[in-house]
Design an enzyme around this catalytic site. Structure first.
Site, PDB file in Angstrom:
ATOM      1  N   ARG A 102       0.885  -1.184   0.000  1.00  0.00           N
ATOM      2  CA  ARG A 102       0.000   0.000   0.000  1.00  0.00           C
ATOM      3  C   ARG A 102       0.912   1.220   0.000  1.00  0.00           C
ATOM      4  O   ARG A 102       1.558   1.513   1.024  1.00  0.00           O
ATOM      5  CB  ARG A 102      -0.909  -0.006   1.223  1.00  0.00           C
ATOM      6  CG  ARG A 102      -1.604   1.328   1.427  1.00  0.00           C
ATOM      7  CD  ARG A 102      -2.719   1.291   2.436  1.00  0.00           C
ATOM      8  NE  ARG A 102      -3.879   0.613   1.897  1.00  0.00           N
ATOM      9  CZ  ARG A 102      -5.105   0.689   2.428  1.00  0.00           C
ATOM     10  NH1 ARG A 102      -5.321   1.422   3.498  1.00  0.00           N
ATOM     11  NH2 ARG A 102      -6.113   0.046   1.880  1.00  0.00           N
ATOM     12  N   HIS A 129      -7.312   0.974  -6.388  1.00  0.00           N
ATOM     13  CA  HIS A 129      -7.521   0.070  -5.250  1.00  0.00           C
ATOM     14  C   HIS A 129      -8.190  -1.214  -5.756  1.00  0.00           C
ATOM     15  O   HIS A 129      -9.360  -1.486  -5.487  1.00  0.00           O
ATOM     16  CB  HIS A 129      -8.390   0.761  -4.196  1.00  0.00           C
ATOM     17  CG  HIS A 129      -8.372   0.118  -2.847  1.00  0.00           C
ATOM     18  ND1 HIS A 129      -7.625  -0.997  -2.549  1.00  0.00           N
ATOM     19  CD2 HIS A 129      -9.022   0.444  -1.684  1.00  0.00           C
ATOM     20  CE1 HIS A 129      -7.810  -1.323  -1.282  1.00  0.00           C
ATOM     21  NE2 HIS A 129      -8.655  -0.470  -0.731  1.00  0.00           N
ATOM     22  N   GLN A 132     -10.166  -3.762  -3.480  1.00  0.00           N
ATOM     23  CA  GLN A 132     -11.485  -3.284  -3.063  1.00  0.00           C
ATOM     24  C   GLN A 132     -12.535  -3.625  -4.119  1.00  0.00           C
ATOM     25  O   GLN A 132     -13.657  -4.036  -3.800  1.00  0.00           O
ATOM     26  CB  GLN A 132     -11.430  -1.768  -2.842  1.00  0.00           C
ATOM     27  CG  GLN A 132     -12.723  -1.198  -2.305  1.00  0.00           C
ATOM     28  CD  GLN A 132     -13.058  -1.744  -0.923  1.00  0.00           C
ATOM     29  OE1 GLN A 132     -12.220  -1.707  -0.026  1.00  0.00           O
ATOM     30  NE2 GLN A 132     -14.260  -2.261  -0.743  1.00  0.00           N
ATOM     31  N   ASP A 219     -17.312   7.035  -1.264  1.00  0.00           N
ATOM     32  CA  ASP A 219     -16.086   6.854  -0.479  1.00  0.00           C
ATOM     33  C   ASP A 219     -15.856   8.152   0.283  1.00  0.00           C
ATOM     34  O   ASP A 219     -16.528   9.173   0.015  1.00  0.00           O
ATOM     35  CB  ASP A 219     -14.914   6.539  -1.443  1.00  0.00           C
ATOM     36  CG  ASP A 219     -13.598   6.233  -0.728  1.00  0.00           C
ATOM     37  OD1 ASP A 219     -13.624   5.989   0.504  1.00  0.00           O
ATOM     38  OD2 ASP A 219     -12.548   6.247  -1.393  1.00  0.00           O
ATOM     39  N   CYS A 257     -16.327   1.603   0.740  1.00  0.00           N
ATOM     40  CA  CYS A 257     -15.174   0.747   1.048  1.00  0.00           C
ATOM     41  C   CYS A 257     -14.755   0.844   2.511  1.00  0.00           C
ATOM     42  O   CYS A 257     -14.082  -0.047   3.011  1.00  0.00           O
ATOM     43  CB  CYS A 257     -14.014   1.097   0.122  1.00  0.00           C
ATOM     44  SG  CYS A 257     -13.369   2.772   0.361  1.00  0.00           S
ATOM     45  N   ARG A 285     -13.635  -8.566   1.604  1.00  0.00           N
ATOM     46  CA  ARG A 285     -12.207  -8.331   1.370  1.00  0.00           C
ATOM     47  C   ARG A 285     -11.425  -9.602   1.706  1.00  0.00           C
ATOM     48  O   ARG A 285     -10.470  -9.961   1.012  1.00  0.00           O
ATOM     49  CB  ARG A 285     -11.698  -7.156   2.228  1.00  0.00           C
ATOM     50  CG  ARG A 285     -12.265  -5.795   1.875  1.00  0.00           C
ATOM     51  CD  ARG A 285     -11.807  -5.315   0.503  1.00  0.00           C
ATOM     52  NE  ARG A 285     -10.372  -5.324   0.369  1.00  0.00           N
ATOM     53  CZ  ARG A 285      -9.562  -4.346   0.803  1.00  0.00           C
ATOM     54  NH1 ARG A 285     -10.073  -3.263   1.347  1.00  0.00           N
ATOM     55  NH2 ARG A 285      -8.251  -4.419   0.645  1.00  0.00           N
TER      56      ARG A 285
HETATM   57  N1  NVA Z   1      -9.962   6.781  -1.165  1.00  0.00           N
HETATM   58  C1  NVA Z   1      -9.526   6.350   0.147  1.00  0.00           C
HETATM   59  C2  NVA Z   1      -9.751   4.876   0.290  1.00  0.00           C
HETATM   60  C3  NVA Z   1      -9.411   4.309   1.641  1.00  0.00           C
HETATM   61  C4  NVA Z   1      -9.577   2.831   1.712  1.00  0.00           C
HETATM   62  C5  NVA Z   1      -8.076   6.704   0.341  1.00  0.00           C
HETATM   63  O1  NVA Z   1      -7.286   6.570  -0.598  1.00  0.00           O
HETATM   64  O2  NVA Z   1      -7.733   7.153   1.431  1.00  0.00           O
HETATM   65  N1   CP Z   2     -11.232  -0.237   2.369  1.00  0.00           N
HETATM   66  C1   CP Z   2      -9.990  -0.300   2.810  1.00  0.00           C
HETATM   67  O1   CP Z   2      -9.043  -0.495   2.064  1.00  0.00           O
HETATM   68  O2   CP Z   2      -9.845  -0.128   4.153  1.00  0.00           O
HETATM   69  P1   CP Z   2      -8.479   0.070   4.939  1.00  0.00           P
HETATM   70  O3   CP Z   2      -7.924   1.425   4.563  1.00  0.00           O
HETATM   71  O4   CP Z   2      -8.876   0.000   6.393  1.00  0.00           O
HETATM   72  O5   CP Z   2      -7.510  -1.016   4.564  1.00  0.00           O
END
Ligand code: NVA
Ligand code: CP
Length: 303
Positions: A102, A129, A132, A219, A257, A285
């Site tokens: 990540r 992502h 997801q 989101d 998500c 997930r």
């Molecule tokens: N769009 C959000 C998703 C978190 C799972 C982010 O990138 O922070």
């Molecule tokens: N939806 C998702 O990726 O959640 P986290 O940021 O908690 O991993």
């Protein structure tokens, strides 16, 4: 199941058949279990950003499949002191059968994959992502019985999760209607590519996007890579509330998500109401990641 791709960096790495196959395998694993196909296998995970669901579901998933996961915050690795992504990839490839990362920049996960000798899974970048999206379409299939021929509405920021959802919809054969401010539209290349197989519509009218939709998704308005407060006021009118859901198909489901901010991108009565599928979505997930890990981390070792 066998995948042609070695890595999963975006949903577009999959064919429609592979995408559907992973969702089917995930549903089977959820119903019947998966055995221990990854006994003796190790997943290395690198986190530049926080995570609850991605970290916990990958770790639990590896354990349930008989394997093991190592979780590394980038701050506690030598990446924080300037060791290159490539040298990190080469090193972790010698200890593990798969790497999940990540990261902020999407280009960095591409570099990680290029230098790695084991499969690399994108656990979220600023741009995409994909994990997801697999869980989202598993949830859609469970709740609605199909993934194709649907109208999927996205309200709010046209962000990383939105771009991956559009790619997934293109593989599944469903249309996507995005309602967002002009300056926050999803990646133009993603929209162009998806438009070759499904309809992808942009509007600034949230009610129009949601009208008759089978799925209403949103989101956070404040992503980890994009926290500007000025965005919040421009996104406020895209909140998913009871009025928006009343305009959707009567059997519509709500997806998010997570993490969510009640009262900002979604009202509490929607996310905690009967049309919300967010807890199944979060659970899924785990199952979709297990199907993905079985396919990628369970391959015969190259060395
Ligand atoms: N769009 C959000 C998703 C978190 C799972 C982010 O990138 O922070
Ligand atoms: N939806 C998702 O990726 O959640 P986290 O940021 O908690 O991993």
């Amino acid at each position: 199941m066998k995948l042609a791709t070695r890595d999963l960096l975006t949903v577009a790495d999959l064919t429609p058949r592979e995408f559907g196959g992973l969702v089917s395998r995930s549903i089977t694993m959820k119903k019947r279990g998966a055995g221990r196909p990854l006994a003796g296998r190790t997943l290395a995970m690198i986190f530049e950003k926080p995570s609850t669901r991605t970290r916990a579901s990958f770790e639990a998933g590896m354990h349930q499949l008989g394997g093991h996961a190592i979780s590394l915050s980038s701050q506690e690795t030598q990446l924080s002191r300037g060791e290159s992504i490539e040298d990190t990839a080469r090193t972790l490839s010698r200890y593990s059968d798969c790497i999940m990362a990540r990261l902020y920049k999407h280009e960095h996960v591409e570099r990680l994959a290029a230098a790695s000798s084991v499969p690399v899974i994108n656990g979220l970048t600023d741009s995409f992502h994909p994990c997801q999206t697999l869980a989202d379409f598993m949830t859609i299939r469970e709740r609605l019985g199909r993934m194709d021929g649907l109208k999927i509405a996205w309200l709010g920021d046209g962000n990383n999760v939105c771009s991956s959802l559009i790619q997934g919809a293109a593989l599944a054969g469903s249309d996507v209607h995005v309602a967002c401010p002009r300056s926050m539209r999803p990646d133009a290349g993603v929209v162009r590519e998806a438009s070759r197989s499904v309809r992808v519509r942009m509007t600034e009218d949230p009610a129009e996007a949601a009208r008759g939709a089978h799925v209403v998704a949103t989101d956070t308005h404040s992503s980890m890579h994009n926290k500007g407060v000025s965005r919040l006021s421009r996104l406020a009118r895209y909140r998913v509330d009871a009025r928006i859901m009343a305009g959707a198909d009567p059997g519509a489901i709500f997806l998010h998500c997570l993490p969510a901010t009640r009262g900002r991108e979604v009202s509490a009565d929607v996310i905690d109401g009967p049309q919300s599928a967010v807890w199944d979505e979060a659970e899924n997930r785990l199952h979709t990641q297990k199907a993905l890990l079985e396919a990628l981390a369970g391959r015969p070792r190259a060395r």
